[in-house]
Design an enzyme around this catalytic site. Structure first.
Site, PDB file in Angstrom:
ATOM      1  N   GLN A 134       7.980 -10.939   4.646  1.00  0.00           N
ATOM      2  CA  GLN A 134       8.506 -11.171   3.295  1.00  0.00           C
ATOM      3  C   GLN A 134       9.770 -10.336   3.066  1.00  0.00           C
ATOM      4  O   GLN A 134      10.767 -10.825   2.530  1.00  0.00           O
ATOM      5  CB  GLN A 134       7.430 -10.798   2.270  1.00  0.00           C
ATOM      6  CG  GLN A 134       7.930 -10.673   0.852  1.00  0.00           C
ATOM      7  CD  GLN A 134       6.807 -10.463  -0.148  1.00  0.00           C
ATOM      8  OE1 GLN A 134       6.130 -11.411  -0.499  1.00  0.00           O
ATOM      9  NE2 GLN A 134       6.617  -9.242  -0.627  1.00  0.00           N
ATOM     10  N   SER A 163      -4.425  -5.608  -2.391  1.00  0.00           N
ATOM     11  CA  SER A 163      -5.183  -6.022  -3.578  1.00  0.00           C
ATOM     12  C   SER A 163      -6.411  -6.823  -3.153  1.00  0.00           C
ATOM     13  O   SER A 163      -7.430  -6.834  -3.833  1.00  0.00           O
ATOM     14  CB  SER A 163      -4.305  -6.881  -4.479  1.00  0.00           C
ATOM     15  OG  SER A 163      -3.142  -6.159  -4.804  1.00  0.00           O
ATOM     16  N   ASP A 167       4.086  -6.330   3.933  1.00  0.00           N
ATOM     17  CA  ASP A 167       4.581  -7.706   3.969  1.00  0.00           C
ATOM     18  C   ASP A 167       5.958  -7.698   4.634  1.00  0.00           C
ATOM     19  O   ASP A 167       6.972  -7.991   3.990  1.00  0.00           O
ATOM     20  CB  ASP A 167       4.668  -8.257   2.547  1.00  0.00           C
ATOM     21  CG  ASP A 167       3.294  -8.351   1.907  1.00  0.00           C
ATOM     22  OD1 ASP A 167       2.509  -9.197   2.337  1.00  0.00           O
ATOM     23  OD2 ASP A 167       3.011  -7.543   1.001  1.00  0.00           O
ATOM     24  N   HIS A 202       1.132   0.196  -4.285  1.00  0.00           N
ATOM     25  CA  HIS A 202       2.091  -0.153  -5.348  1.00  0.00           C
ATOM     26  C   HIS A 202       2.617   1.115  -6.028  1.00  0.00           C
ATOM     27  O   HIS A 202       3.801   1.222  -6.352  1.00  0.00           O
ATOM     28  CB  HIS A 202       1.421  -1.006  -6.428  1.00  0.00           C
ATOM     29  CG  HIS A 202       0.930  -2.335  -5.940  1.00  0.00           C
ATOM     30  ND1 HIS A 202      -0.404  -2.646  -5.857  1.00  0.00           N
ATOM     31  CD2 HIS A 202       1.600  -3.430  -5.515  1.00  0.00           C
ATOM     32  CE1 HIS A 202      -0.538  -3.881  -5.410  1.00  0.00           C
ATOM     33  NE2 HIS A 202       0.660  -4.384  -5.190  1.00  0.00           N
TER      34      HIS A 202
HETATM   35  O1  PAF Z   1       4.417  -8.982  -2.409  1.00  0.00           O
HETATM   36  C1  PAF Z   1       4.033  -9.466  -3.486  1.00  0.00           C
HETATM   37  O2  PAF Z   1       3.182  -8.927  -4.211  1.00  0.00           O
HETATM   38  C2  PAF Z   1       4.617 -10.798  -3.938  1.00  0.00           C
HETATM   39  O3  PAF Z   1       4.835 -11.646  -2.865  1.00  0.00           O
HETATM   40  C3  PAF Z   1       5.898 -10.641  -4.789  1.00  0.00           C
HETATM   41  C4  PAF Z   1       7.026 -10.016  -3.991  1.00  0.00           C
HETATM   42  C5  PAF Z   1       5.589  -9.780  -6.008  1.00  0.00           C
HETATM   43  C6  PAF Z   1       6.375 -11.998  -5.278  1.00  0.00           C
HETATM   44  O4  PAF Z   1       5.404 -12.637  -6.062  1.00  0.00           O
END
Ligand code: PAF
Length: 281
Positions: free
Chosen positions: A153, A186, A150, A37
């Site tokens: 995503q 995490s 991800d 992050h």
């Molecule tokens: O990747 C993540 O941590 C989550 O899927 C996100 C993009 C913050 C949406 O809740």
């Protein structure tokens, strides 16, 4: 660092602080922050005038209630980390602030959300798209940063941005790994010392699969080899190993079908679900 828990004062801050030409970078997260992050925040700070991190464990994207309940929550430590790298603003609303009544909007991303994560976590990407859309409406970021771990995503959010004409540029930031190769997540915080040792098998499986595919083994043979390889570890259950086109996420039968294949894996280590991926080239 400014901290906002409610939408209205947060929006008022944004109106006041982004006059002419100032750019806002948004890093959406669910907290339990780690170096992966922080790499997103650093990237945003390098390229924008204001960097906003959001922390919200989004109930709408958890198809498994116990996964939601066990998701690590470490807000005090997250705040310290964000302050240490000079993040400008944290938005960390409660669930009632984001979903003040029942929500009815659902997303369907066609073939993009029917395989891999989408197949094993029904409704997950609809929940992700809902919260990301809400964050984009609230923050109106110039740039939004997501981790490559991800990847599905990211591909789905890219489609969301195109379909709904969000005025935001998306950036994917490479995976940050531990020294032995385990992708930062995490969820790693929940691994016991023994599970932590076994979890490295995901990364090793991806490396092994890349080498096999590069030496012309077929995808179907590699899938068989990887399943056996992963499940030799006593505590690990492979959920999927797939090779997909990284642009349109179509699952491949042959690596020649794509100019940029990506290898994706998901497995349970005990009851902790981990994912990882690697580009073939
Ligand atoms: O990747 C993540 O941590 C989550 O899927 C996100 C993009 C913050 C949406 O809740």
């Amino acid at each position: 660092m400014q901290i906002y828990r409610e939408i209205h004062p947060f929006k008022a801050f944004l109106v006041e602080n982004r006059p002419w030409g100032r750019t806002v970078g948004l890093v959406p997260t669910m907290g339990a922050l780690h170096d992966g992050h922080l790499a997103l925040i650093r990237e945003s700070k390098l390229n924008n005038d204001i960097t906003i991190c959001s922390i919200f464990v989004n109930p709408a994207q958890f198809n498994n209630p116990s996964d939601l309940q066990k998701y690590p929550r470490t807000l005090e430590k997250d705040i310290q980390l964000l302050e240490s790298i000079h993040c400008d603003v944290l938005f960390c609303p409660e669930a009632a602030e984001m979903y003040n009544s029942i929500y009815l909007t659902h997303f369907d991303f066609g073939h993009l959300d029917k395989t891999m994560e989408g197949q094993f976590r029904p409704g997950h990407f609809s929940g992700v798209a809902l919260i990301v859309s809400k964050l984009f409406h609230i923050v109106e970021p110039d740039v939004a940063y997501f981790g490559q771990k991800d990847w599905q995503q990211f591909a789905i959010i890219r489609q969301l941005v195109k379909d709904l004409s969000f005025n935001v540029t998306l950036k994917s930031v490479p995976i940050i790994r531990e020294s032995d190769g385990l992708a930062l997540s995490s969820r790693n915080a929940r691994l016991s010392p023994d599970q932590r040792k076994q979890a490295i098998v995901l990364f090793n499986a991806l490396k092994k699969a890349c080498a096999l595919l590069q030496s012309d083994k077929s995808i179907s043979d590699v899938k068989g080899i990887i399943k056996q390889y992963v499940e030799k570890c006593q505590d690990i259950k492979l959920e999927y190993f797939e090779v997909a086109d990284s642009e349109n996420l179509t699952l491949l039968n042959n690596v020649e079908e794509s100019v940029s294949p990506i290898l994706c894996i998901a497995a349970f280590v005990g009851d902790i679900r981990l994912i990882d991926n690697m580009f073939l080239h």
